[in-house]
Design a protein around this motif. Structure first.
Motif, PDB file in Angstrom:
ATOM      1  N   ALA A 105       0.827  -1.220   0.000  1.00  0.00           N
ATOM      2  CA  ALA A 105       0.000   0.000   0.000  1.00  0.00           C
ATOM      3  C   ALA A 105       0.853   1.259   0.000  1.00  0.00           C
ATOM      4  O   ALA A 105       2.074   1.207   0.231  1.00  0.00           O
ATOM      5  N   ASP A 106       0.174   2.375  -0.214  1.00  0.00           N
ATOM      6  CA  ASP A 106       0.910   3.639  -0.320  1.00  0.00           C
ATOM      7  C   ASP A 106       1.201   4.274   1.033  1.00  0.00           C
ATOM      8  O   ASP A 106       1.859   5.304   1.118  1.00  0.00           O
ATOM      9  N   SER A 107       0.681   3.686   2.101  1.00  0.00           N
ATOM     10  CA  SER A 107       1.004   4.205   3.442  1.00  0.00           C
ATOM     11  C   SER A 107       0.783   3.103   4.477  1.00  0.00           C
ATOM     12  O   SER A 107       0.095   2.112   4.212  1.00  0.00           O
ATOM     13  N   VAL A 108       1.369   3.302   5.619  1.00  0.00           N
ATOM     14  CA  VAL A 108       1.174   2.357   6.725  1.00  0.00           C
ATOM     15  C   VAL A 108      -0.310   2.297   7.075  1.00  0.00           C
ATOM     16  O   VAL A 108      -0.874   1.210   7.273  1.00  0.00           O
ATOM     17  N   GLU A 109      -0.936   3.456   7.121  1.00  0.00           N
ATOM     18  CA  GLU A 109      -2.348   3.516   7.514  1.00  0.00           C
ATOM     19  C   GLU A 109      -3.220   2.722   6.547  1.00  0.00           C
ATOM     20  O   GLU A 109      -4.083   1.953   6.964  1.00  0.00           O
ATOM     21  N   HIS A 110      -2.964   2.909   5.247  1.00  0.00           N
ATOM     22  CA  HIS A 110      -3.766   2.193   4.258  1.00  0.00           C
ATOM     23  C   HIS A 110      -3.460   0.691   4.268  1.00  0.00           C
ATOM     24  O   HIS A 110      -4.363  -0.146   4.102  1.00  0.00           O
ATOM     25  N   ALA A 111      -2.214   0.357   4.456  1.00  0.00           N
ATOM     26  CA  ALA A 111      -1.847  -1.069   4.512  1.00  0.00           C
ATOM     27  C   ALA A 111      -2.520  -1.743   5.705  1.00  0.00           C
ATOM     28  O   ALA A 111      -3.039  -2.862   5.610  1.00  0.00           O
ATOM     29  N   LEU A 112      -2.532  -1.012   6.808  1.00  0.00           N
ATOM     30  CA  LEU A 112      -3.124  -1.580   8.024  1.00  0.00           C
ATOM     31  C   LEU A 112      -4.648  -1.684   7.905  1.00  0.00           C
ATOM     32  O   LEU A 112      -5.242  -2.703   8.273  1.00  0.00           O
ATOM     33  N   TYR A 113      -5.246  -0.650   7.357  1.00  0.00           N
ATOM     34  CA  TYR A 113      -6.705  -0.666   7.197  1.00  0.00           C
ATOM     35  C   TYR A 113      -7.133  -1.807   6.264  1.00  0.00           C
ATOM     36  O   TYR A 113      -8.082  -2.542   6.556  1.00  0.00           O
ATOM     37  N   ALA A 114      -6.405  -1.956   5.153  1.00  0.00           N
ATOM     38  CA  ALA A 114      -6.722  -3.037   4.209  1.00  0.00           C
ATOM     39  C   ALA A 114      -6.532  -4.405   4.887  1.00  0.00           C
ATOM     40  O   ALA A 114      -7.324  -5.331   4.679  1.00  0.00           O
ATOM     41  N   SER A 115      -5.505  -4.495   5.696  1.00  0.00           N
ATOM     42  CA  SER A 115      -5.244  -5.763   6.407  1.00  0.00           C
ATOM     43  C   SER A 115      -6.379  -6.074   7.377  1.00  0.00           C
ATOM     44  O   SER A 115      -6.816  -7.218   7.487  1.00  0.00           O
ATOM     45  N   GLU A 116      -6.815  -5.054   8.084  1.00  0.00           N
ATOM     46  CA  GLU A 116      -7.908  -5.266   9.052  1.00  0.00           C
ATOM     47  C   GLU A 116      -9.165  -5.761   8.343  1.00  0.00           C
ATOM     48  O   GLU A 116      -9.847  -6.661   8.812  1.00  0.00           O
ATOM     49  N   ARG A 117      -9.450  -5.144   7.193  1.00  0.00           N
ATOM     50  CA  ARG A 117     -10.621  -5.582   6.413  1.00  0.00           C
ATOM     51  C   ARG A 117     -10.451  -7.026   5.944  1.00  0.00           C
ATOM     52  O   ARG A 117     -11.380  -7.832   6.000  1.00  0.00           O
ATOM     53  N   ALA A 118      -9.232  -7.326   5.490  1.00  0.00           N
ATOM     54  CA  ALA A 118      -8.950  -8.671   4.984  1.00  0.00           C
ATOM     55  C   ALA A 118      -9.101  -9.706   6.104  1.00  0.00           C
ATOM     56  O   ALA A 118      -9.721 -10.764   5.919  1.00  0.00           O
ATOM     57  N   VAL A 119      -8.581  -9.378   7.268  1.00  0.00           N
ATOM     58  CA  VAL A 119      -8.652 -10.302   8.419  1.00  0.00           C
ATOM     59  C   VAL A 119     -10.109 -10.540   8.814  1.00  0.00           C
ATOM     60  O   VAL A 119     -10.543 -11.662   9.042  1.00  0.00           O
ATOM     61  N   SER A 120     -10.830  -9.436   8.864  1.00  0.00           N
ATOM     62  CA  SER A 120     -12.230  -9.527   9.268  1.00  0.00           C
ATOM     63  C   SER A 120     -13.024 -10.421   8.302  1.00  0.00           C
ATOM     64  O   SER A 120     -13.854 -11.236   8.723  1.00  0.00           O
ATOM     65  N   SER A 121     -12.758 -10.320   7.016  1.00  0.00           N
ATOM     66  CA  SER A 121     -13.447 -11.158   6.023  1.00  0.00           C
ATOM     67  C   SER A 121     -13.021 -12.620   6.138  1.00  0.00           C
ATOM     68  O   SER A 121     -13.854 -13.521   6.117  1.00  0.00           O
ATOM     69  N   ALA A 122     -11.711 -12.827   6.232  1.00  0.00           N
ATOM     70  CA  ALA A 122     -11.186 -14.202   6.237  1.00  0.00           C
ATOM     71  C   ALA A 122     -11.653 -14.989   7.454  1.00  0.00           C
ATOM     72  O   ALA A 122     -11.776 -16.219   7.410  1.00  0.00           O
ATOM     73  N   LYS A 123     -11.924 -14.278   8.529  1.00  0.00           N
ATOM     74  CA  LYS A 123     -12.331 -14.967   9.768  1.00  0.00           C
ATOM     75  C   LYS A 123     -13.692 -15.631   9.643  1.00  0.00           C
ATOM     76  O   LYS A 123     -14.094 -16.405  10.518  1.00  0.00           O
ATOM     77  N   CYS A 124     -14.423 -15.310   8.581  1.00  0.00           N
ATOM     78  CA  CYS A 124     -15.733 -15.945   8.390  1.00  0.00           C
ATOM     79  C   CYS A 124     -15.594 -17.414   8.012  1.00  0.00           C
ATOM     80  O   CYS A 124     -16.567 -18.174   8.090  1.00  0.00           O
ATOM     81  N   ILE A 125     -14.424 -17.809   7.562  1.00  0.00           N
ATOM     82  CA  ILE A 125     -14.240 -19.190   7.098  1.00  0.00           C
ATOM     83  C   ILE A 125     -13.904 -20.107   8.265  1.00  0.00           C
ATOM     84  O   ILE A 125     -12.975 -19.860   9.028  1.00  0.00           O
ATOM     85  N   ASN A 126     -14.660 -21.173   8.375  1.00  0.00           N
ATOM     86  CA  ASN A 126     -14.390 -22.168   9.427  1.00  0.00           C
ATOM     87  C   ASN A 126     -13.154 -22.972   9.078  1.00  0.00           C
ATOM     88  O   ASN A 126     -12.895 -23.243   7.913  1.00  0.00           O
ATOM     89  N   GLY A 127     -12.434 -23.376  10.104  1.00  0.00           N
ATOM     90  CA  GLY A 127     -11.283 -24.242   9.872  1.00  0.00           C
ATOM     91  C   GLY A 127     -10.028 -23.499   9.504  1.00  0.00           C
ATOM     92  O   GLY A 127      -9.055 -24.092   9.058  1.00  0.00           O
ATOM     93  N   VAL A 128     -10.041 -22.169   9.677  1.00  0.00           N
ATOM     94  CA  VAL A 128      -8.854 -21.363   9.359  1.00  0.00           C
ATOM     95  C   VAL A 128      -8.557 -20.417  10.510  1.00  0.00           C
ATOM     96  O   VAL A 128      -9.478 -19.870  11.118  1.00  0.00           O
ATOM     97  N   ILE A 129      -7.274 -20.239  10.779  1.00  0.00           N
ATOM     98  CA  ILE A 129      -6.880 -19.191  11.732  1.00  0.00           C
ATOM     99  C   ILE A 129      -5.786 -18.338  11.113  1.00  0.00           C
ATOM    100  O   ILE A 129      -5.073 -18.775  10.207  1.00  0.00           O
ATOM    101  N   LEU A 130      -5.666 -17.139  11.636  1.00  0.00           N
ATOM    102  CA  LEU A 130      -4.618 -16.218  11.210  1.00  0.00           C
ATOM    103  C   LEU A 130      -3.771 -16.002  12.462  1.00  0.00           C
ATOM    104  O   LEU A 130      -4.188 -15.280  13.364  1.00  0.00           O
TER     105      LEU A 130
END
Lengths: 298, 270
Positions: free
Chosen positions: A167-192
């Protein structure tokens, strides 16, 4: 999809064969179940430094004892090392936690008989109970009674699935990561397994120092462009990695797809890539574009 | 489901150890079922001599009538289900290892002796020696779950080494005598001699009863394992234990100290 493809690098994540299990921890209320779950999955980000990778999978709707339950996943490189980790972690984090009980949450023929060893804590006063074909140990403790199941299912799993968010900044990289984590957590049988599901210090194999087997992933460190081959696109000022461990390859791919979708739509994300070692180390090559195509066809 | 109806009242006992799903599923016609051998007193006979057989052959059997003189139904059964409407005779489900038995009526003595697996529900009372070992035999019930929605006679669960027995009513003398392991619940009154000679295992009482002096009071605590039983039995039999029972405190008496002394009698603490 087109806009997503434009940020998606044509590369693959290199993942490894691991062995995984699911535990269900129950307690008198959410607070105490969570204390035990956080404790048992603590210091378990990377198998290299922690002996296992672990995380909280989610709340369990219906538990064996009807109390509040949380499922956790634990992964290690071999069944033997997983058993050792379970013995230590259940023994130190669930057996010790007031009102907590520990049950198997993975249906598998192959079982690690951890409770069979933990029972000795009862110093001869432990009692075994077989209920519905499953053996539980009632271990007398100062609080009253700790209930620990004897066998925990183990299955061949996938560790180290990953994406890199550039990403173009720490803030944007972190925000995108948070969104990604939140989505991925919907899947059963997976952990981050990393803090908040995100790694800022992705690693490469080896280093200039003989004693060090892994070191910072120089190719993706924005301020080391002068010393690297220049694979980092211009404008990238921060990179975050998300690592996925799952009980199956399908689950890992599903989680990666959701994470990519969420991250790609985020502001400031310039590229989504993945970490690999040239395909020489891991058993699984998870191509990012293939993951997204499968998702699109589904 | 195959339906068997007792045609007339029996004066002489009929022993029908082959009246079980394991045998019935191998029959190709109703005629085959009618030719299943039984003993009538000291004579050989056939099932069809006493029962009207109808329905479709599969692994479930419905038996109706006054079966008090029919013994050994379901002996050694390992699969399928038997549903009985009416009172039934001795040795029901002897040596049962799997499948389900449901009785809407009372059961005579020696029910589920030598049982090693499967599920039994009795909506009625059972006689003496239910889930017990036969005289001279070392081990008793070694698995399975039994729910008696009524009362039980003497020597319930004698020499039991595994399994769960739940009695919603009262039990006779010497419940759980010589128990090696396993769990017996008694929600009603329990007569004297509870757990005499028990080595390990649990007898759970909803009401305080007179205990043998070889059992010692060992404290009061909250056994979380009670929640496991509560959910398991609840799912299996649509049974609801009183909330205060499943999550309450229990007085624990350990014994029998004339034996190993590692058995427990748990009495719900009011």
């Amino acid at each position: 999809m087109n806009s997503m493809l434009s940020v998606l690098e044509d590369t693959f994540a290199e993942a490894f064969k691991m062995y995984g299990t699911r535990l269900v921890i129950t307690a008198v209320n959410e607070q105490w179940a969570m204390h035990a779950a956080k404790c048992i999955t603590g210091f378990a980000t990377s198998v290299i430094g922690c002996g296992c990778e672990a995380g909280i999978e989610g709340e369990v709707e219906r538990t064996l004892d009807g109390r509040f339950g949380i499922s956790v996943l634990i992964f290690s490189m071999s069944k033997e090392s997983l058993e050792k980790q379970l013995l230590n972690r259940i023994g130190q984090c669930v057996l010790t936690c007031p009102t907590a009980s520990c049950f198997n949450g993975l249906d598998s023929e192959d079982k690690l008989l951890v409770g069979k060893k933990l029972r000795y804590f009862g110093d001869g006063f432990q009692m075994s109970k077989v209920i519905g074909g499953r053996r539980f140990w009632r271990i007398p403790v100062m609080e009253g009674e700790a209930v620990i199941e004897e066998g925990y299912g183990v299955t061949e799993s996938v560790g180290g699935g990953n994406i890199l968010i550039l990403a173009d900044s720490v803030e944007h990289a972190l925000y995108a990561s948070e969104r990604a984590v939140s989505s991925a957590k919907c899947i059963n049988g997976v952990i981050l397994p990393f803090p908040g599901g995100v790694v800022r210090s992705g690693s490469k194999v080896g280093s200039k120092y003989k004693f060090l087997h892994a070191s910072t992933n120089t190719a993706f460190v924005p301020q080391l462009r002068a010393h690297t081959s220049g694979s980092l696109p211009s404008g990238v000022r921060s990179v975050m990695e998300i690592v996925f461990d799952g009980l199956s390859l399908v689950a890992v791919k599903d989680a990666m797809r959701l994470a990519i979708e969420a991250a790609a739509e985020s502001e400031g994300v310039l590229k989504i890539s993945a970490g690999n070692y040239g395909g020489n180390l891991g058993k699984y090559k998870i191509y990012l574009r293939e993951v997204m195509e499968v998702g699109n066809h589904a | 489901m195959l339906r068997l109806e007792l045609m007339e009242e029996l004066k002489i006992p009929v022993e029908a150890p082959k009246l079980k799903p394991d045998v019935i599923v191998n029959c190709s016609s109703i005629k085959d079922v009618e030719h299943i051998p039984v003993h009538h007193g000291n004579e050989d006979a056939y099932l069809g001599d006493f029962f009207k057989v109808s329905g479709e052959i599969d692994d479930s059997v419905l038996i109706e009538g006054d079966l008090r003189k029919v013994k050994r139904i379901g002996e050694g059964m390992s699969q399928g289900s038997i549903e009985i409407h009416g009172d039934v005779g001795m040795h029901l489900a002897k040596d049962m290892s799997g499948g389900k038995v449901f009785v809407d009526g009372n059961v005579s003595d020696w029910m589920a002796s030598g049982m090693s697996g499967g599920i039994i529900r009795v909506n009625g009372s059972v006689g003496n020696f239910a889930c017990a070992s036969y005289w001279g035999e070392k081990g008793g019930m070694s698995g399975g779950v039994v729910f008696i929605n009524g009362s039980a006679g003497a020597d319930l669960g004698r020499r039991m080494r595994r399994g769960i027995v739940f009695v919603s009513g009262s039990v006779g003398k010497f419940v759980g005598v010589d128990v090696i392991a396993g769990t017996i619940f008694v929600m009603g009154e329990a007569a004297e001699g509870i757990g005499a000679g028990m080595k390990r295992g649990s007898i759970v009482l909803y009401r305080q009863a007179g205990l043998l002096p070889s059992f010692l009071y060992s404290g009061e605590f909250k056994p979380y394992s009670m929640l496991l039983y509560s959910r398991y039995l609840g799912d299996l039999f649509q049974l609801e234990l009183p909330l205060e029972f499943e999550s309450g405190y229990f007085r624990r008496y350990m014994g029998d100290f004339l034996s190993l002394g590692k058995g427990e009698i748990l009495v719900w603490s009011h």
